[in-house]
Write an enzyme that holds these catalytic residues in place. Structure first.
Site, PDB file in Angstrom:
ATOM      1  CD  GLN A  20      -9.135  -1.804 -11.546  1.00 13.78           C
ATOM      2  OE1 GLN A  20      -8.510  -2.831 -11.755  1.00 13.78           O
ATOM      3  NE2 GLN A  20      -8.873  -1.013 -10.512  1.00 13.78           N
ATOM      4  CD  GLN A  54     -10.092   8.661 -13.544  1.00 16.56           C
ATOM      5  OE1 GLN A  54     -11.218   8.514 -13.064  1.00 16.56           O
ATOM      6  NE2 GLN A  54      -9.779   8.281 -14.772  1.00 16.56           N
ATOM      7  CG  LEU A 107      -1.839  -1.215   1.338  1.00 19.03           C
ATOM      8  CD1 LEU A 107      -2.689  -1.115   2.615  1.00 19.03           C
ATOM      9  CD2 LEU A 107      -2.749  -1.346   0.128  1.00 19.03           C
ATOM     10  CG  HIS A 110      -3.239   1.256  -2.237  1.00 18.06           C
ATOM     11  ND1 HIS A 110      -1.886   1.106  -2.396  1.00 18.06           N
ATOM     12  CD2 HIS A 110      -3.819   0.530  -3.222  1.00 18.06           C
ATOM     13  CE1 HIS A 110      -1.651   0.299  -3.430  1.00 18.06           C
ATOM     14  NE2 HIS A 110      -2.804  -0.064  -3.955  1.00 18.06           N
TER      15      HIS A 110
HETATM   16  P1  AMP Z   1      -3.976  -1.976  -6.813  1.00 19.05           P
HETATM   17  O1  AMP Z   1      -3.482  -2.367  -5.463  1.00 19.05           O
HETATM   18  O2  AMP Z   1      -2.912  -1.496  -7.729  1.00 19.05           O
HETATM   19  O3  AMP Z   1      -4.879  -3.021  -7.429  1.00 19.05           O
HETATM   20  O4  AMP Z   1      -4.911  -0.716  -6.595  1.00 19.05           O
HETATM   21  C1  AMP Z   1      -5.994  -0.770  -5.719  1.00 19.05           C
HETATM   22  C2  AMP Z   1      -6.812   0.486  -5.888  1.00 19.05           C
HETATM   23  O5  AMP Z   1      -6.000   1.619  -5.614  1.00 19.05           O
HETATM   24  C3  AMP Z   1      -7.329   0.658  -7.328  1.00 19.05           C
HETATM   25  O6  AMP Z   1      -8.642   1.191  -7.284  1.00 19.05           O
HETATM   26  C4  AMP Z   1      -6.359   1.657  -7.892  1.00 19.05           C
HETATM   27  O7  AMP Z   1      -6.889   2.423  -8.956  1.00 19.05           O
HETATM   28  C5  AMP Z   1      -6.082   2.530  -6.693  1.00 19.05           C
HETATM   29  N1  AMP Z   1      -4.833   3.247  -6.858  1.00 19.05           N
HETATM   30  C6  AMP Z   1      -3.636   2.737  -7.260  1.00 19.05           C
HETATM   31  N2  AMP Z   1      -2.711   3.715  -7.365  1.00 19.05           N
HETATM   32  C7  AMP Z   1      -3.342   4.870  -7.044  1.00 19.05           C
HETATM   33  C8  AMP Z   1      -2.946   6.237  -6.973  1.00 19.05           C
HETATM   34  N3  AMP Z   1      -1.692   6.622  -7.250  1.00 19.05           N
HETATM   35  N4  AMP Z   1      -3.868   7.150  -6.613  1.00 19.05           N
HETATM   36  C9  AMP Z   1      -5.134   6.787  -6.325  1.00 19.05           C
HETATM   37  N5  AMP Z   1      -5.584   5.516  -6.362  1.00 19.05           N
HETATM   38  C10 AMP Z   1      -4.701   4.568  -6.725  1.00 19.05           C
END
Ligand code: AMP
Length: 298
Positions: free
Chosen positions: A151, A146, A30, A34
């Site tokens: 996705q 976003q 994280l 996140h």
């Molecule tokens: P992941 O762990 O990469 O599957 O991401 C989990 C959630 O966190 C997904 O909804 C991603 O779009 C979001 N997320 C990942 N990176 C960012 C970021 N830099 N800013 C905002 N949300 C993010």
């Protein structure tokens, strides 16, 4: 904060609850991106569940499933400071027991283009695991970033197509001070690659700067401005720069809101994606710089 590893135990937690449930699905490792989703979920719901599951079905055969970064202890430490009620931490066998057969398969241009063209089957894995999480955790509100623009469109469509009684909140991309979108995969970058990685943000910014709302421009001209920035950097392989409709994800010939400006590159072995959103009122959503936010510092 309860750590819950089975579907049955998750259902048991749910039975104790009366108010609204907010869910933040993640693959762990994280970062502040996140955490910003978790903070929003905490502010809007009685109960908050964060799932951490590196979902094998959304990785292609030659992708980074085995090497995907993991640090559960650190993740739990971060989440415990944010007032999370449950961390749902299933094993692969718990989510995909032997004999598993039933997948959610989005179809059409939305999943055949962009990320879907480069990662065939990716959105089938995403839609399947996300629907399973929705059914196991039964949230009223779900929180997505976003950062993963396509996705967001796929999940928004799934919620609508399958009449799921769920509100989806999409929150801005959280960035490092130099503009690089936070991502668990940034940890793969060598220091030289990391220094080059803000090229995605700079390319999107150059494209945005050529846009004049009074004179909606040819998409190719705008893309060219971004392409020049990427081409000026050594050892960066451009996968795509595209302009797409925000709702349908279809390509736009002319940049008009609401639209997505999307980029994907490879830096060494690492694949990075990013995007800006052009809203109907002409405002750009370029994300937020994480250092200036109030989150617990990962
Ligand atoms: P992941 O762990 O990469 O599957 O991401 C989990 C959630 O966190 C997904 O909804 C991603 O779009 C979001 N997320 C990942 N990176 C960012 C970021 N830099 N800013 C905002 N949300 C993010």
């Amino acid at each position: 904060m309860h750590i819950v590893r089975t579907v049955q135990a998750m259902r048991h937690e749910h039975e104790q609850w009366t108010g609204s449930v907010g869910l933040v699905p993640t693959m762990g490792y994280l970062h502040r991106g996140h955490l910003s989703l978790v903070e929003h979920a905490r502010a809007e719901n009685e109960h908050v569940v964060v799932s951490i599951f590196v979902n094998p079905t959304q990785f292609g055969q030659h992708e980074d499933l085995a090497s995907y970064p993991r640090d559960i202890e650190h993740d739990l430490q971060l989440l415990s400071k944010l007032g999370v009620d449950v961390v749902f931490l299933p094993t692969v066998d718990e989510m995909y027991p032997s004999g598993f057969t039933t997948y959610v398969t989005p179809e059409g241009p939305l999943v055949e283009q962009g990320e879907g063209a480069i990662r065939p089957g990716h959105f089938r894995g995403v839609a399947t695991v996300v629907l399973k999480l929705f059914l196991i955790i039964q949230p009223q509100r779900v929180y997505f970033g976003q950062k993963d623009a396509q996705q967001v469109v796929v999940i928004r469509r799934m919620i609508e197509d399958l009449n799921l009684p769920i509100t989806m909140q999409t929150l801005p991309t959280i960035r490092e001070a130099d503009g690089l979108a936070m991502s668990s995969r940034n940890s793969y970058l060598t220091s030289i690659e990391r220094a080059r990685a803000p090229v995605l943000y700079r390319a999107l910014s150059a494209a945005m700067d050529t846009f004049d709302p009074q004179h909606p421009a040819n998409a190719q001209d705008i893309i060219q401005a971004a392409r020049e920035i990427v081409d000026s950097m050594p050892d960066i392989r451009l996968e795509y720069i595209e302009i797409r409709d925000y709702n349908t994800f279809l390509p736009l010939q002319t940049l008009r809101p609401p639209a997505l400006l999307l980029i994907a590159v490879r830096i060494g072995k690492t694949r990075l994606i990013d995007n800006f959103v052009l809203h109907t009122d002409g405002r750009w959503d370029t994300g937020l710089i994480g250092d200036q936010l109030s989150h617990a510092n990962p």
